[in-house]
Design an enzyme around this catalytic site. Structure first.
Site, PDB file in Angstrom:
ATOM      1  N   PRO A   7       0.850  -1.194   0.000  1.00 38.55           N
ATOM      2  CA  PRO A   7       0.000   0.000   0.000  1.00 38.55           C
ATOM      3  C   PRO A   7       0.883   1.240   0.000  1.00 38.55           C
ATOM      4  O   PRO A   7       1.801   1.350   0.811  1.00 38.55           O
ATOM      5  CB  PRO A   7      -0.773  -0.130   1.321  1.00 38.55           C
ATOM      6  CG  PRO A   7       0.156  -0.896   2.216  1.00 38.55           C
ATOM      7  CD  PRO A   7       0.916  -1.839   1.320  1.00 38.55           C
ATOM      8  N   GLU A   9       0.153   5.278  -0.072  1.00 33.60           N
ATOM      9  CA  GLU A   9      -0.831   6.352  -0.085  1.00 33.60           C
ATOM     10  C   GLU A   9      -0.473   7.407  -1.124  1.00 33.60           C
ATOM     11  O   GLU A   9       0.657   7.878  -1.194  1.00 33.60           O
ATOM     12  CB  GLU A   9      -0.914   7.000   1.309  1.00 33.60           C
ATOM     13  CG  GLU A   9      -1.838   8.190   1.412  1.00 33.60           C
ATOM     14  CD  GLU A   9      -3.301   7.844   1.170  1.00 33.60           C
ATOM     15  OE1 GLU A   9      -4.088   8.774   0.926  1.00 33.60           O
ATOM     16  OE2 GLU A   9      -3.658   6.651   1.238  1.00 33.60           O
ATOM     17  N   GLN A  68      -6.887  -1.922   3.383  1.00 29.89           N
ATOM     18  CA  GLN A  68      -6.126  -1.598   4.587  1.00 29.89           C
ATOM     19  C   GLN A  68      -6.850  -0.512   5.377  1.00 29.89           C
ATOM     20  O   GLN A  68      -7.319   0.476   4.805  1.00 29.89           O
ATOM     21  CB  GLN A  68      -4.726  -1.100   4.244  1.00 29.89           C
ATOM     22  CG  GLN A  68      -3.878  -0.826   5.486  1.00 29.89           C
ATOM     23  CD  GLN A  68      -2.497  -0.291   5.178  1.00 29.89           C
ATOM     24  OE1 GLN A  68      -2.350   0.871   4.828  1.00 29.89           O
ATOM     25  NE2 GLN A  68      -1.478  -1.142   5.312  1.00 29.89           N
ATOM     26  N   CYS A  98       2.803   3.394   8.803  1.00 31.79           N
ATOM     27  CA  CYS A  98       2.931   4.624   8.015  1.00 31.79           C
ATOM     28  C   CYS A  98       3.683   5.691   8.807  1.00 31.79           C
ATOM     29  O   CYS A  98       3.281   6.048   9.914  1.00 31.79           O
ATOM     30  CB  CYS A  98       1.560   5.147   7.618  1.00 31.79           C
ATOM     31  SG  CYS A  98       1.635   6.693   6.669  1.00 31.79           S
ATOM     32  N   LYS A 139       0.601  -4.697   9.160  1.00 30.99           N
ATOM     33  CA  LYS A 139       1.881  -4.223   8.628  1.00 30.99           C
ATOM     34  C   LYS A 139       2.522  -3.301   9.656  1.00 30.99           C
ATOM     35  O   LYS A 139       1.890  -2.337  10.112  1.00 30.99           O
ATOM     36  CB  LYS A 139       1.694  -3.490   7.301  1.00 30.99           C
ATOM     37  CG  LYS A 139       3.014  -3.097   6.617  1.00 30.99           C
ATOM     38  CD  LYS A 139       2.756  -2.582   5.196  1.00 30.99           C
ATOM     39  CE  LYS A 139       4.069  -2.412   4.434  1.00 30.99           C
ATOM     40  NZ  LYS A 139       4.867  -1.273   4.901  1.00 30.99           N
TER      41      LYS A 139
END
EC number: 1.3.1.-
Length: 312
Positions: A7, A9, A68, A98, A139
Site C-alpha cells: 500500500p 498512499e 487496509q 505509516c 503491517k
C-alpha cells in the site's frame, strides 16, 4: 515465493494497481489506507478506495485486493473491518507502519508502534469482527525510534489472532534511508512467530530480493517503491526476468493516460504521471527526457497528447 504489492498512499491507487497487475504476477495487492476515526464509514468510501470490490475484490487481470484500515480505536476498526469484508474485500489489513507526520499526528500508522497493547486490541477486535475464513493481517515497522520493542510488537500481532505479519525493516525514525534496512531483524521476528512473516524494504531487483530472503528466511516479500521504478518488478523478483524495456513502459504510460479517474477535473494525470516518471527516472534515462518535456504542462489532456505521440 509470494510477492505482494504494498500500500502506498497517494501512489498505488486502483488505476495503477490495474496497470501493474496486468504486466506482473503479484499474489496480492493492499489498498491505500481507509482512515478510520470514530464512525462506521459509508459504503462509498470503501468503493472509492477499492473499486475492485465491485469485481469480487480483484483487479481486471484477476489479482486479489485487500483493504487496509488506518486508525487507533478498536471498536471502529472492528466495525469498518466487518463492513470491508461484507463488501467483498479479501480480508483486511491494519496499518501500523505509516511514517507520515500527518498520519502520526492523529494517532494512526506508526504511532501504534509505541503502544503494542493497542496494536493487540485493534487487531484482536478486527479478527473477531471478520469471518474466520478471511485473513486479518498487520503491517508494522521495527519500532518507533529503535527496534527494542520489535518482539513485543510482533507478539501482540500474533496473540491477537492475525493471519500474517508484514515487517518493514526500519523504524519510523529511520524513514526510508537505505543504510538502515535490517533484514536480519525481520528474520529474528520470523523465527519467533508461528504465523507467516513477509519481508518489506529495499527490494529493487532479483539480487536484493534474493539477499532479503536469504537474510530474513522469509519466503514472501512485499514491494512498494521499486514496483514503480521497474514496472514488471514482481516478474523480475520471482523469475529473474529482465526489467521491462522502455518501449513497453511507454505503452503502459499511454494506457494510463487513457484510463479515466472517477471525479477527475482534468488534473489527476498531471500529478500522477509526473510522480511516476520521478520513480522511472531512477532506472530509465528516457524517463528523464520525457519528464522534461511535460514538466511545464498542467492539464491531463496536454500530457496525454505528448505521451500518445511517442513513437515506439
Amino acid at each position: 515465493m509470494r510477492v505482494l504489492l504494498a500500500p502506498m498512499e497517494g501512489v498505488l491507487d486502483a488505476l495503477v494497481r490495474e496497470l501493474l497487475t496486468e504486466v506482473n504476477d503479484y499474489d496480492l495487492c493492499i489498498t491505500e489506507f481507509v482512515r478510520v476515526v470514530d464512525q462506521l464509514l459509508p459504503v462509498k468510501v470503501f468503493h472509492r478506495i477499492c473499486p475492485e470490490l465491485l469485481h469480487a475484490s480483484r483487479t481486471p487481470s484477476g489479482t486479489p485486493v485487500r483493504i487496509q484500515l488506518l486508525g487507533q480505536h478498536p471498536q471502529w476498526l472492528a466495525e469498518n473491518a466487518a463492513r470491508a469484508t461484507a463488501l467483498g474485500s479479501y480480508g483486511v489489513d491494519l496499518n501500523c507502519g505509516c511514517p507520515s507526520k500527518v498520519v502520526n499526528g492523529s494517532g494512526g500508522g506508526a504511532t501504534l508502534l509505541t503502544d503494542p497493547e493497542l496494536i493487540y486490541q485493534g487487531a484482536k477486535a478486527m479478527r473477531a469482527a471478520v469471518p474466520s475464513h478471511l485473513p486479518v493481517t498487520v503491517k508494522v515497522r521495527l519500532g518507533w525510534d529503535s527496534g527494542d520493542r520489535k518482539f513485543e510488537i510482533a507478539d501482540a500481532v500474533q496473540q491477537a489472532g492475525a493471519s500474517e505479519l508484514v515487517v518493514h525493516g526500519r523504524t519510523k525514525a529511520q524513514g526510508y534511508r537505505a543504510e538502515h534496512i535490517d533484514w536480519q531483524a525481520i528474520g529474528e521476528i520470523r523465527q519467533r512467530l508461528t504465523i507467516p512473516v513477509i519481508a518489506n524494504g529495499e527490494i529493487w531487483d532479483w539480487q536484493s530480493a534474493q539477499a532479503c530472503m536469504a537474510t530474513s528466511g522469509c519466503d514472501a516479500v512485499m514491494i512498494g517503491r521499486g514496483a514503480l521504478n521497474i514496472p514488471n518488478l514482481s516478474r523480475v523478483v520471482k523469475y529473474n526476468e529482465p526489467r521491462m524495456p522502455w518501449p513497453e513502459v511507454v505503452t503502459l504510460l499511454q494506457k494510463y493516460t487513457r484510463l479515466e479517474k472517477q471525479g477527475d477535473t482534468g488534473l489527476y494525470h498531471v500529478a500522477r504521471i509526473k510522480q511516476w516518471l520521478g520513480y522511472l527516472r531512477k532506472e530509465y534515462i528516457e524517463a528523464t527526457e520525457l519528464f522534461q518535456s511535460i514538466r511545464a504542462l498542467n492539464r491531463s489532456s496536454e500530457i496525454a497528447r505528448v505521451i500518445q505521440a511517442i513513437k515506439i
